[in-house]
Design a protein around this motif. Structure first.
Motif, PDB file in Angstrom:
ATOM      1  N   SER A 325       3.764   0.832  -8.741  1.00  0.00           N
ATOM      2  CA  SER A 325       3.773   1.288  -7.346  1.00  0.00           C
ATOM      3  C   SER A 325       4.797   2.405  -7.123  1.00  0.00           C
ATOM      4  O   SER A 325       4.676   3.185  -6.189  1.00  0.00           O
ATOM      5  CB  SER A 325       4.119   0.135  -6.402  1.00  0.00           C
ATOM      6  N   ILE A 326       5.813   2.444  -7.980  1.00  0.00           N
ATOM      7  CA  ILE A 326       6.823   3.510  -7.848  1.00  0.00           C
ATOM      8  C   ILE A 326       6.158   4.858  -8.162  1.00  0.00           C
ATOM      9  O   ILE A 326       6.359   5.854  -7.460  1.00  0.00           O
ATOM     10  CB  ILE A 326       8.017   3.251  -8.803  1.00  0.00           C
ATOM     11  N   LEU A 329       3.810   5.813  -5.286  1.00  0.00           N
ATOM     12  CA  LEU A 329       4.531   6.303  -4.114  1.00  0.00           C
ATOM     13  C   LEU A 329       5.029   7.729  -4.355  1.00  0.00           C
ATOM     14  O   LEU A 329       4.894   8.608  -3.491  1.00  0.00           O
ATOM     15  CB  LEU A 329       5.715   5.364  -3.837  1.00  0.00           C
ATOM     16  N   SER A 330       5.557   7.953  -5.529  1.00  0.00           N
ATOM     17  CA  SER A 330       6.089   9.273  -5.858  1.00  0.00           C
ATOM     18  C   SER A 330       4.967  10.316  -5.878  1.00  0.00           C
ATOM     19  O   SER A 330       5.145  11.446  -5.410  1.00  0.00           O
ATOM     20  CB  SER A 330       6.786   9.176  -7.219  1.00  0.00           C
ATOM     21  N   SER A 372      -1.871   9.387   0.471  1.00  0.00           N
ATOM     22  CA  SER A 372      -1.066   8.281   0.995  1.00  0.00           C
ATOM     23  C   SER A 372      -1.903   7.035   1.259  1.00  0.00           C
ATOM     24  O   SER A 372      -1.363   5.979   1.589  1.00  0.00           O
ATOM     25  CB  SER A 372      -0.400   8.681   2.320  1.00  0.00           C
ATOM     26  N   THR A 378       0.656   3.958   1.008  1.00  0.00           N
ATOM     27  CA  THR A 378       2.074   4.022   0.602  1.00  0.00           C
ATOM     28  C   THR A 378       2.874   2.911   1.288  1.00  0.00           C
ATOM     29  O   THR A 378       3.870   2.431   0.744  1.00  0.00           O
ATOM     30  CB  THR A 378       2.677   5.397   0.939  1.00  0.00           C
ATOM     31  N   GLU A 379       2.424   2.481   2.485  1.00  0.00           N
ATOM     32  CA  GLU A 379       3.124   1.349   3.135  1.00  0.00           C
ATOM     33  C   GLU A 379       3.001   0.099   2.257  1.00  0.00           C
ATOM     34  O   GLU A 379       3.971  -0.634   2.057  1.00  0.00           O
ATOM     35  CB  GLU A 379       2.521   1.041   4.522  1.00  0.00           C
ATOM     36  N   ALA A 381       2.475   0.088  -0.925  1.00  0.00           N
ATOM     37  CA  ALA A 381       3.254   0.321  -2.150  1.00  0.00           C
ATOM     38  C   ALA A 381       4.720  -0.034  -1.893  1.00  0.00           C
ATOM     39  O   ALA A 381       5.386  -0.650  -2.733  1.00  0.00           O
ATOM     40  CB  ALA A 381       3.124   1.773  -2.595  1.00  0.00           C
ATOM     41  N   ARG A 382       5.217   0.348  -0.717  1.00  0.00           N
ATOM     42  CA  ARG A 382       6.618   0.010  -0.378  1.00  0.00           C
ATOM     43  C   ARG A 382       6.800  -1.500  -0.304  1.00  0.00           C
ATOM     44  O   ARG A 382       7.818  -2.044  -0.744  1.00  0.00           O
ATOM     45  CB  ARG A 382       7.012   0.656   0.957  1.00  0.00           C
ATOM     46  N   ASN A 383       5.801  -2.187   0.264  1.00  0.00           N
ATOM     47  CA  ASN A 383       5.873  -3.660   0.314  1.00  0.00           C
ATOM     48  C   ASN A 383       5.971  -4.225  -1.105  1.00  0.00           C
ATOM     49  O   ASN A 383       6.777  -5.114  -1.377  1.00  0.00           O
ATOM     50  CB  ASN A 383       4.622  -4.252   0.983  1.00  0.00           C
ATOM     51  N   ILE A 385       6.946  -2.766  -3.869  1.00  0.00           N
ATOM     52  CA  ILE A 385       8.230  -2.444  -4.517  1.00  0.00           C
ATOM     53  C   ILE A 385       9.326  -3.369  -3.960  1.00  0.00           C
ATOM     54  O   ILE A 385      10.131  -3.924  -4.705  1.00  0.00           O
ATOM     55  CB  ILE A 385       8.595  -0.954  -4.300  1.00  0.00           C
ATOM     56  N   GLY A 386       9.315  -3.534  -2.627  1.00  0.00           N
ATOM     57  CA  GLY A 386      10.336  -4.380  -2.001  1.00  0.00           C
ATOM     58  C   GLY A 386      10.243  -5.821  -2.477  1.00  0.00           C
ATOM     59  O   GLY A 386      11.234  -6.415  -2.913  1.00  0.00           O
TER      60      GLY A 386
END
Ligand SMILES: Cc1cc2nc3c(=O)[nH]c(=O)nc-3n(C[C@H](O)[C@H](O)[C@H](O)COP(=O)(O)OP(=O)(O)OC[C@H]3O[C@@H](n4cnc5c(N)ncnc54)[C@H](O)[C@@H]3O)c2cc1C
Length: 413
Positions: A325-326, A329-330, A372, A378-379, A381-383, A385-386
Protein backbone atom coordinates in the motif's frame (compact mmCIF):
# COMPACT_ATOMS: atom_id res chain seq x y z
CA UNK A 1 21.26 -16.99 -10.57
CA UNK A 2 18.50 -19.52 -9.80
CA UNK A 3 18.87 -23.28 -9.63
CA UNK A 4 17.27 -23.66 -13.07
CA UNK A 5 19.49 -21.16 -14.79
CA UNK A 6 22.98 -21.70 -16.04
CA UNK A 7 23.03 -18.23 -17.55
CA UNK A 8 24.23 -15.20 -15.58
CA UNK A 9 22.12 -12.04 -15.52
CA UNK A 10 24.69 -10.34 -17.79
CA UNK A 11 24.53 -13.20 -20.32
CA UNK A 12 20.74 -13.23 -20.20
CA UNK A 13 20.69 -9.47 -20.71
CA UNK A 14 22.92 -9.56 -23.74
CA UNK A 15 20.89 -12.42 -25.27
CA UNK A 16 17.70 -10.43 -24.62
CA UNK A 17 19.24 -7.35 -26.21
CA UNK A 18 20.09 -9.22 -29.40
CA UNK A 19 16.71 -10.96 -29.52
CA UNK A 20 14.75 -7.73 -29.00
CA UNK A 21 16.64 -6.00 -31.81
CA UNK A 22 15.89 -8.88 -34.12
CA UNK A 23 12.27 -9.56 -33.18
CA UNK A 24 10.40 -6.67 -31.56
CA UNK A 25 9.26 -3.51 -33.36
CA UNK A 26 10.86 -0.26 -32.23
CA UNK A 27 8.60 2.03 -30.23
CA UNK A 28 7.73 5.33 -31.86
CA UNK A 29 8.20 8.48 -29.75
CA UNK A 30 5.25 8.98 -27.38
CA UNK A 31 3.64 5.72 -28.61
CA UNK A 32 2.94 4.50 -25.06
CA UNK A 33 1.13 7.72 -24.18
CA UNK A 34 -0.92 7.57 -27.39
CA UNK A 35 -1.88 3.91 -27.01
CA UNK A 36 -5.64 3.52 -27.22
CA UNK A 37 -6.23 1.17 -24.33
CA UNK A 38 -9.95 1.03 -25.02
CA UNK A 39 -9.60 -0.02 -28.69
CA UNK A 40 -9.99 -3.70 -29.62
CA UNK A 41 -7.13 -3.39 -32.12
CA UNK A 42 -4.64 -2.53 -29.33
CA UNK A 43 -5.54 -5.81 -27.63
CA UNK A 44 -5.16 -7.86 -30.76
CA UNK A 45 -1.75 -6.26 -31.18
CA UNK A 46 -0.79 -6.91 -27.54
CA UNK A 47 -1.71 -10.60 -27.85
CA UNK A 48 0.31 -10.87 -31.06
CA UNK A 49 3.40 -9.27 -29.46
CA UNK A 50 3.03 -11.46 -26.39
CA UNK A 51 3.05 -14.54 -28.62
CA UNK A 52 6.34 -13.36 -30.09
CA UNK A 53 7.82 -13.02 -26.60
CA UNK A 54 6.56 -16.49 -25.69
CA UNK A 55 7.85 -18.14 -28.85
CA UNK A 56 11.16 -16.34 -28.42
CA UNK A 57 11.54 -17.61 -24.85
CA UNK A 58 11.20 -14.25 -23.08
CA UNK A 59 7.67 -14.41 -21.63
CA UNK A 60 6.90 -14.72 -17.93
CA UNK A 61 10.47 -14.36 -16.71
CA UNK A 62 9.54 -14.86 -13.03
CA UNK A 63 6.70 -17.36 -13.54
CA UNK A 64 7.64 -21.00 -12.89
CA UNK A 65 8.72 -23.08 -15.86
CA UNK A 66 6.01 -25.70 -15.36
CA UNK A 67 3.38 -23.01 -16.00
CA UNK A 68 5.01 -21.57 -19.09
CA UNK A 69 7.42 -19.06 -17.57
CA UNK A 70 11.20 -19.00 -17.33
CA UNK A 71 11.52 -19.59 -13.58
CA UNK A 72 14.16 -16.88 -13.24
CA UNK A 73 14.76 -14.31 -10.49
CA UNK A 74 13.72 -10.65 -10.25
CA UNK A 75 17.14 -9.43 -11.42
CA UNK A 76 16.65 -11.22 -14.77
CA UNK A 77 13.28 -9.49 -15.19
CA UNK A 78 14.85 -6.11 -14.39
CA UNK A 79 17.60 -6.80 -16.95
CA UNK A 80 15.00 -7.61 -19.60
CA UNK A 81 12.95 -4.53 -18.69
CA UNK A 82 16.00 -2.29 -19.06
CA UNK A 83 16.81 -3.73 -22.50
CA UNK A 84 13.21 -3.51 -23.69
CA UNK A 85 13.05 0.30 -23.42
CA UNK A 86 12.51 1.64 -26.93
CA UNK A 87 10.64 -1.46 -28.18
CA UNK A 88 6.94 -2.05 -28.56
CA UNK A 89 6.22 -4.39 -25.63
CA UNK A 90 2.66 -5.58 -24.79
CA UNK A 91 2.46 -3.57 -21.57
CA UNK A 92 -1.34 -3.79 -21.72
CA UNK A 93 -1.12 -7.38 -20.53
CA UNK A 94 0.92 -6.57 -17.43
CA UNK A 95 -1.91 -5.34 -15.21
CA UNK A 96 -4.22 -6.89 -14.28
CA UNK A 97 -3.65 -10.00 -16.42
CA UNK A 98 -0.13 -11.06 -15.40
CA UNK A 99 0.73 -9.13 -12.26
CA UNK A 100 -2.63 -9.51 -10.49
CA UNK A 101 -4.72 -12.33 -11.96
CA UNK A 102 -2.03 -14.82 -12.97
CA UNK A 103 -0.06 -14.03 -9.82
CA UNK A 104 -3.16 -14.78 -7.71
CA UNK A 105 -3.85 -18.01 -9.59
CA UNK A 106 -0.21 -18.98 -9.07
CA UNK A 107 -0.54 -18.47 -5.31
CA UNK A 108 -4.07 -19.72 -4.73
CA UNK A 109 -5.31 -21.66 -7.78
CA UNK A 110 -5.54 -25.40 -8.40
CA UNK A 111 -2.79 -27.18 -10.28
CA UNK A 112 -5.12 -27.43 -13.28
CA UNK A 113 -5.91 -23.68 -13.19
CA UNK A 114 -2.21 -22.83 -13.01
CA UNK A 115 -1.25 -25.14 -15.87
CA UNK A 116 -4.09 -23.96 -18.08
CA UNK A 117 -4.48 -20.25 -17.48
CA UNK A 118 -1.00 -18.98 -16.68
CA UNK A 119 0.48 -20.64 -19.75
CA UNK A 120 -2.39 -19.44 -21.96
CA UNK A 121 -1.91 -15.87 -20.72
CA UNK A 122 1.84 -15.98 -21.28
CA UNK A 123 1.21 -17.29 -24.82
CA UNK A 124 -1.04 -14.29 -25.49
CA UNK A 125 -4.10 -16.54 -25.81
CA UNK A 126 -5.93 -15.41 -22.66
CA UNK A 127 -6.50 -12.04 -21.02
CA UNK A 128 -7.71 -11.99 -17.42
CA UNK A 129 -9.38 -9.16 -15.49
CA UNK A 130 -10.72 -8.41 -12.02
CA UNK A 131 -14.43 -8.50 -11.18
CA UNK A 132 -14.47 -7.15 -7.64
CA UNK A 133 -16.23 -3.77 -7.32
CA UNK A 134 -20.01 -3.64 -7.33
CA UNK A 135 -22.51 -0.84 -7.90
CA UNK A 136 -23.09 -0.80 -4.11
CA UNK A 137 -19.45 0.11 -3.45
CA UNK A 138 -15.86 -0.93 -3.99
CA UNK A 139 -13.95 -0.01 -0.82
CA UNK A 140 -15.84 -2.46 1.33
CA UNK A 141 -14.87 -5.36 -0.86
CA UNK A 142 -15.83 -8.02 1.68
CA UNK A 143 -19.38 -6.65 1.52
CA UNK A 144 -20.04 -7.89 -2.05
CA UNK A 145 -23.60 -9.00 -2.72
CA UNK A 146 -23.21 -10.85 -6.01
CA UNK A 147 -24.40 -14.31 -5.00
CA UNK A 148 -23.41 -17.83 -6.05
CA UNK A 149 -25.79 -20.61 -5.06
CA UNK A 150 -25.34 -24.33 -5.18
CA UNK A 151 -27.80 -26.08 -7.49
CA UNK A 152 -27.50 -29.71 -8.66
CA UNK A 153 -23.77 -29.78 -8.01
CA UNK A 154 -23.17 -26.57 -9.99
CA UNK A 155 -22.78 -22.89 -9.02
CA UNK A 156 -25.40 -20.40 -10.21
CA UNK A 157 -24.21 -16.79 -10.11
CA UNK A 158 -26.45 -13.70 -10.07
CA UNK A 159 -25.52 -10.07 -9.51
CA UNK A 160 -23.52 -7.22 -11.01
CA UNK A 161 -19.95 -5.91 -11.07
CA UNK A 162 -18.68 -2.56 -12.22
CA UNK A 163 -15.53 -0.52 -13.03
CA UNK A 164 -13.94 -3.66 -14.46
CA UNK A 165 -11.04 -2.37 -16.46
CA UNK A 166 -10.72 -3.95 -19.93
CA UNK A 167 -13.33 -6.68 -19.39
CA UNK A 168 -14.45 -6.07 -22.99
CA UNK A 169 -11.12 -7.46 -24.19
CA UNK A 170 -10.83 -10.30 -21.68
CA UNK A 171 -11.47 -14.03 -21.66
CA UNK A 172 -11.70 -14.64 -17.90
CA UNK A 173 -12.42 -12.63 -14.78
CA UNK A 174 -11.66 -13.29 -11.12
CA UNK A 175 -15.08 -12.73 -9.58
CA UNK A 176 -15.75 -12.52 -5.84
CA UNK A 177 -19.24 -13.73 -4.86
CA UNK A 178 -21.15 -14.45 -1.68
CA UNK A 179 -21.88 -18.13 -1.12
CA UNK A 180 -22.97 -18.05 2.53
CA UNK A 181 -25.10 -15.24 4.02
CA UNK A 182 -25.34 -16.75 7.50
CA UNK A 183 -21.72 -16.08 8.55
CA UNK A 184 -19.79 -12.78 9.02
CA UNK A 185 -18.99 -11.06 5.75
CA UNK A 186 -15.38 -12.22 5.26
CA UNK A 187 -16.31 -15.88 5.87
CA UNK A 188 -19.07 -16.32 3.31
CA UNK A 189 -17.17 -15.51 0.11
CA UNK A 190 -15.89 -17.62 -2.77
CA UNK A 191 -13.64 -16.57 -5.66
CA UNK A 192 -14.57 -17.78 -9.15
CA UNK A 193 -12.59 -17.72 -12.35
CA UNK A 194 -15.41 -16.91 -14.76
CA UNK A 195 -15.25 -17.32 -18.52
CA UNK A 196 -16.54 -13.97 -19.75
CA UNK A 197 -18.01 -15.14 -23.03
CA UNK A 198 -20.50 -17.34 -21.27
CA UNK A 199 -24.29 -17.63 -21.30
CA UNK A 200 -25.90 -15.24 -18.81
CA UNK A 201 -23.11 -12.64 -18.80
CA UNK A 202 -23.81 -9.20 -20.28
CA UNK A 203 -20.89 -6.78 -20.58
CA UNK A 204 -21.46 -3.05 -21.16
CA UNK A 205 -18.84 -0.37 -21.57
CA UNK A 206 -18.85 2.78 -19.43
CA UNK A 207 -17.71 6.12 -20.82
CA UNK A 208 -15.60 8.33 -18.55
CA UNK A 209 -15.34 12.11 -18.51
CA UNK A 210 -12.06 11.94 -20.47
CA UNK A 211 -13.78 9.97 -23.25
CA UNK A 212 -12.23 6.60 -22.40
CA UNK A 213 -14.43 3.49 -22.58
CA UNK A 214 -11.98 1.09 -20.95
CA UNK A 215 -14.26 0.42 -17.97
CA UNK A 216 -17.06 -2.14 -18.13
CA UNK A 217 -20.00 -3.25 -16.06
CA UNK A 218 -21.17 -6.87 -16.06
CA UNK A 219 -24.53 -8.39 -15.24
CA UNK A 220 -24.80 -12.05 -14.26
CA UNK A 221 -28.12 -13.77 -14.84
CA UNK A 222 -28.11 -17.40 -13.74
CA UNK A 223 -24.53 -17.89 -14.87
CA UNK A 224 -23.74 -21.56 -14.38
CA UNK A 225 -20.23 -22.86 -13.67
CA UNK A 226 -18.73 -25.96 -12.11
CA UNK A 227 -16.40 -26.52 -9.17
CA UNK A 228 -13.45 -26.18 -11.51
CA UNK A 229 -14.22 -22.43 -11.62
CA UNK A 230 -13.62 -22.02 -7.87
CA UNK A 231 -10.23 -20.53 -6.99
CA UNK A 232 -9.10 -21.77 -3.58
CA UNK A 233 -11.93 -23.25 -1.55
CA UNK A 234 -15.62 -22.37 -1.28
CA UNK A 235 -16.03 -20.00 1.67
CA UNK A 236 -12.34 -19.04 1.55
CA UNK A 237 -12.75 -16.35 -1.07
CA UNK A 238 -11.45 -13.64 1.24
CA UNK A 239 -8.07 -15.40 1.43
CA UNK A 240 -7.90 -15.34 -2.35
CA UNK A 241 -9.12 -11.72 -2.54
CA UNK A 242 -6.53 -10.65 0.04
CA UNK A 243 -3.78 -12.20 -2.02
CA UNK A 244 -5.22 -10.52 -5.11
CA UNK A 245 -5.22 -7.14 -3.34
CA UNK A 246 -1.63 -7.72 -2.27
CA UNK A 247 -0.64 -8.26 -5.90
CA UNK A 248 -2.75 -5.29 -6.98
CA UNK A 249 -1.09 -2.89 -4.53
CA UNK A 250 2.35 -3.90 -5.68
CA UNK A 251 1.51 -3.76 -9.34
CA UNK A 252 -0.12 -0.32 -9.10
CA UNK A 253 3.30 1.06 -8.23
CA UNK A 254 5.03 -1.18 -10.81
CA UNK A 255 6.57 -3.24 -8.01
CA UNK A 256 5.65 -6.70 -9.31
CA UNK A 257 8.06 -9.34 -10.58
CA UNK A 258 5.38 -10.65 -12.95
CA UNK A 259 5.27 -7.68 -15.31
CA UNK A 260 7.39 -7.44 -18.41
CA UNK A 261 8.92 -4.36 -20.00
CA UNK A 262 9.20 -0.74 -18.92
CA UNK A 263 5.97 0.09 -17.06
CA UNK A 264 2.45 -1.18 -16.74
CA UNK A 265 0.43 0.78 -19.32
CA UNK A 266 -2.15 1.99 -16.84
CA UNK A 267 -3.16 5.52 -17.77
CA UNK A 268 -1.67 6.82 -14.55
CA UNK A 269 1.64 5.08 -15.03
CA UNK A 270 2.45 6.47 -18.46
CA UNK A 271 4.24 9.66 -17.48
CA UNK A 272 3.86 12.84 -19.45
CA UNK A 273 7.21 13.49 -21.08
CA UNK A 274 7.79 16.70 -19.13
CA UNK A 275 11.17 17.50 -20.65
CA UNK A 276 9.87 17.34 -24.19
CA UNK A 277 6.87 19.44 -23.10
CA UNK A 278 9.27 22.14 -21.91
CA UNK A 279 11.10 22.01 -25.23
CA UNK A 280 7.90 22.10 -27.27
CA UNK A 281 6.66 25.12 -25.34
CA UNK A 282 10.11 26.86 -25.41
CA UNK A 283 10.14 27.43 -21.66
CA UNK A 284 13.57 25.96 -20.89
CA UNK A 285 14.79 29.37 -19.65
CA UNK A 286 12.00 29.87 -17.18
CA UNK A 287 13.17 29.40 -13.61
CA UNK A 288 9.60 28.67 -12.49
CA UNK A 289 9.17 25.91 -15.07
CA UNK A 290 12.57 24.38 -14.27
CA UNK A 291 11.62 24.23 -10.59
CA UNK A 292 8.25 22.61 -11.35
CA UNK A 293 9.79 20.00 -13.63
CA UNK A 294 12.61 19.29 -11.18
CA UNK A 295 10.10 18.64 -8.41
CA UNK A 296 8.14 16.20 -10.57
CA UNK A 297 11.24 14.33 -11.71
CA UNK A 298 12.43 14.00 -8.11
CA UNK A 299 9.04 12.54 -7.14
CA UNK A 300 9.27 9.95 -9.93
CA UNK A 301 12.84 9.01 -8.97
CA UNK A 302 12.02 8.68 -5.27
CA UNK A 303 8.99 6.55 -6.15
CA UNK A 304 11.15 4.18 -8.21
CA UNK A 305 13.60 3.80 -5.29
CA UNK A 306 10.77 3.34 -2.81
CA UNK A 307 9.17 0.61 -4.96
CA UNK A 308 12.44 -1.33 -5.05
CA UNK A 309 12.94 -0.86 -1.33
CA UNK A 310 9.45 -2.07 -0.41
CA UNK A 311 9.67 -4.99 -2.85
CA UNK A 312 12.88 -6.26 -1.26
CA UNK A 313 11.76 -5.51 2.31
CA UNK A 314 8.55 -7.55 1.80
CA UNK A 315 10.48 -10.35 0.09
CA UNK A 316 12.92 -10.45 3.01
CA UNK A 317 10.08 -10.44 5.57
CA UNK A 318 11.15 -7.04 7.00
CA UNK A 319 7.82 -5.49 6.04
CA UNK A 320 4.41 -7.22 5.93
CA UNK A 321 2.84 -7.87 2.47
CA UNK A 322 0.33 -5.07 3.20
CA UNK A 323 3.24 -2.63 2.81
CA UNK A 324 2.46 -2.78 -0.92
CA UNK A 325 0.00 0.00 0.00
CA UNK A 326 2.99 2.31 0.50
CA UNK A 327 3.89 1.88 -3.19
CA UNK A 328 0.26 2.35 -4.18
CA UNK A 329 0.00 5.60 -2.19
CA UNK A 330 3.27 6.95 -3.52
CA UNK A 331 2.24 6.17 -7.10
CA UNK A 332 -0.87 8.33 -6.71
CA UNK A 333 1.20 11.19 -5.26
CA UNK A 334 3.65 11.04 -8.18
CA UNK A 335 0.83 10.93 -10.67
CA UNK A 336 -0.81 14.01 -9.14
CA UNK A 337 2.42 16.01 -9.14
CA UNK A 338 3.15 15.05 -12.77
CA UNK A 339 -0.37 15.79 -13.99
CA UNK A 340 -0.49 19.14 -12.19
CA UNK A 341 2.99 20.07 -13.43
CA UNK A 342 2.09 19.25 -17.03
CA UNK A 343 -1.02 21.42 -16.81
CA UNK A 344 0.90 24.30 -15.21
CA UNK A 345 3.55 24.16 -17.95
CA UNK A 346 1.11 23.79 -20.85
CA UNK A 347 -1.17 26.56 -19.52
CA UNK A 348 -4.29 27.50 -21.51
CA UNK A 349 -3.02 25.49 -24.52
CA UNK A 350 -4.03 22.34 -22.59
CA UNK A 351 -7.71 23.06 -23.06
CA UNK A 352 -7.89 23.83 -26.77
CA UNK A 353 -7.37 21.71 -29.85
CA UNK A 354 -4.93 23.81 -31.87
CA UNK A 355 -1.52 23.61 -33.54
CA UNK A 356 0.22 23.55 -30.14
CA UNK A 357 -1.13 19.98 -29.74
CA UNK A 358 -1.38 20.14 -25.94
CA UNK A 359 -5.01 19.05 -25.58
CA UNK A 360 -3.81 15.65 -24.35
CA UNK A 361 -2.48 17.38 -21.20
CA UNK A 362 -5.95 18.77 -20.42
CA UNK A 363 -7.63 15.43 -21.15
CA UNK A 364 -5.22 13.67 -18.79
CA UNK A 365 -6.04 16.26 -16.15
CA UNK A 366 -9.70 15.26 -16.40
CA UNK A 367 -8.64 11.76 -15.38
CA UNK A 368 -6.38 13.04 -12.56
CA UNK A 369 -8.34 11.25 -9.80
CA UNK A 370 -8.02 7.86 -11.47
CA UNK A 371 -4.72 7.20 -9.72
CA UNK A 372 -6.23 7.95 -6.32
CA UNK A 373 -9.21 5.61 -6.79
CA UNK A 374 -8.22 2.67 -9.00
CA UNK A 375 -6.76 -0.31 -7.18
CA UNK A 376 -8.48 0.81 -3.98
CA UNK A 377 -8.57 4.47 -2.94
CA UNK A 378 -5.68 6.29 -1.31
CA UNK A 379 -7.87 6.72 1.81
CA UNK A 380 -8.14 2.94 2.05
CA UNK A 381 -4.39 2.62 1.44
CA UNK A 382 -3.78 4.97 4.39
CA UNK A 383 -6.08 2.82 6.53
CA UNK A 384 -4.13 -0.30 5.56
CA UNK A 385 -0.78 1.35 6.28
CA UNK A 386 -2.06 2.65 9.62
CA UNK A 387 -3.71 -0.54 10.79
CA UNK A 388 -1.66 -3.28 9.21
CA UNK A 389 1.81 -1.85 8.69
CA UNK A 390 2.09 0.55 11.66
CA UNK A 391 -0.27 -1.48 13.89
CA UNK A 392 -2.48 1.45 14.88
CA UNK A 393 -5.86 0.53 16.41
CA UNK A 394 -8.44 -0.69 13.86
CA UNK A 395 -11.27 1.60 12.82
CA UNK A 396 -14.68 0.75 14.25
CA UNK A 397 -16.88 -1.47 12.03
CA UNK A 398 -20.52 -2.15 12.93
CA UNK A 399 -20.57 -5.35 10.85
CA UNK A 400 -17.54 -7.05 12.42
CA UNK A 401 -18.44 -10.57 13.54
CA UNK A 402 -22.12 -10.14 12.59
CA UNK A 403 -23.73 -12.73 10.23
CA UNK A 404 -23.99 -10.98 6.86
CA UNK A 405 -27.76 -11.49 6.61
CA UNK A 406 -28.16 -9.54 9.86
CA UNK A 407 -25.98 -6.58 8.84
CA UNK A 408 -28.04 -3.41 8.27
CA UNK A 409 -27.91 -2.35 4.65
CA UNK A 410 -29.97 -0.17 2.39
CA UNK A 411 -33.05 -1.78 0.82
CA UNK A 412 -31.66 -2.50 -2.64
CA UNK A 413 -29.21 -5.05 -1.23
C1 LIG B 1 -8.71 3.35 -12.95
C2 LIG B 1 -9.61 2.44 -12.19
C3 LIG B 1 -9.57 1.10 -12.46
C4 LIG B 1 -10.41 0.21 -11.78
N1 LIG B 1 -10.38 -1.10 -12.14
C5 LIG B 1 -11.20 -1.98 -11.50
C6 LIG B 1 -11.22 -3.34 -11.89
O1 LIG B 1 -10.55 -3.74 -12.86
N2 LIG B 1 -12.02 -4.19 -11.23
C7 LIG B 1 -12.79 -3.77 -10.18
O2 LIG B 1 -13.46 -4.61 -9.59
N3 LIG B 1 -12.82 -2.48 -9.80
C8 LIG B 1 -12.04 -1.57 -10.43
N4 LIG B 1 -12.07 -0.24 -10.09
C9 LIG B 1 -12.96 0.20 -9.03
C10 LIG B 1 -12.20 0.58 -7.77
O3 LIG B 1 -11.65 -0.57 -7.16
C11 LIG B 1 -13.20 1.30 -6.87
O4 LIG B 1 -13.58 2.51 -7.53
C12 LIG B 1 -12.56 1.63 -5.53
O5 LIG B 1 -12.30 0.47 -4.80
C13 LIG B 1 -13.48 2.56 -4.71
O6 LIG B 1 -14.78 2.05 -4.68
P1 LIG B 1 -15.99 2.99 -5.02
O7 LIG B 1 -15.68 3.74 -6.27
O8 LIG B 1 -17.23 2.15 -5.01
O9 LIG B 1 -16.02 4.06 -3.85
P2 LIG B 1 -16.64 3.84 -2.40
O10 LIG B 1 -16.18 2.53 -1.86
O11 LIG B 1 -18.10 4.08 -2.48
O12 LIG B 1 -15.94 5.00 -1.58
C14 LIG B 1 -16.32 6.37 -1.73
C15 LIG B 1 -15.34 7.25 -0.96
O13 LIG B 1 -15.37 6.92 0.44
C16 LIG B 1 -14.06 6.61 0.92
N5 LIG B 1 -14.13 5.53 1.91
C17 LIG B 1 -14.89 4.41 1.83
N6 LIG B 1 -14.68 3.64 2.91
C18 LIG B 1 -13.76 4.27 3.68
C19 LIG B 1 -13.12 3.98 4.92
N7 LIG B 1 -13.39 2.85 5.59
N8 LIG B 1 -12.19 4.86 5.40
C20 LIG B 1 -11.90 6.01 4.72
N9 LIG B 1 -12.49 6.34 3.54
C21 LIG B 1 -13.40 5.49 3.03
C22 LIG B 1 -13.30 6.15 -0.31
O14 LIG B 1 -11.90 6.32 -0.14
C23 LIG B 1 -13.89 7.06 -1.39
O15 LIG B 1 -13.23 8.31 -1.36
C24 LIG B 1 -11.28 0.68 -10.77
C25 LIG B 1 -11.33 2.05 -10.50
C26 LIG B 1 -10.53 2.94 -11.21
C27 LIG B 1 -10.62 4.40 -10.93
Amino acid sequence: MTAESTETVAEFRSRAKAWLAENMPPQEPDQAARLERDAEASWVRARELQKRLYDGGFAGICFPREYGGLGLGYEYKKAFDAESVGYEIPLLLNVPSFAICCATILDMGSEEQKRTHIRAALRGDEVLVQLLSEPSGGSDLAGVITRAERRDGRWIINGAKTWSTWAFAADYGLCLARTDWTVPKHEGLTMFLLPLRHPGITINRIQQVNGSVEFCEEFFDDVEVGDDAVVGEPGKGWEVASRQLYHERRSMGDGSEYTSGPGISEAEDVSVDLLSLVERTSQGDSERVRELIGRALVHRTVHAQLSEHVFHAVAAGKLPPTAGSIIRLSMAAVHDVETDTALAVAGPAAVVEDDAGQLDIGTRYLGRQIASIGGGTTEMARNVIGERVLNFPRENAADRGVPFNQVRRNKSS
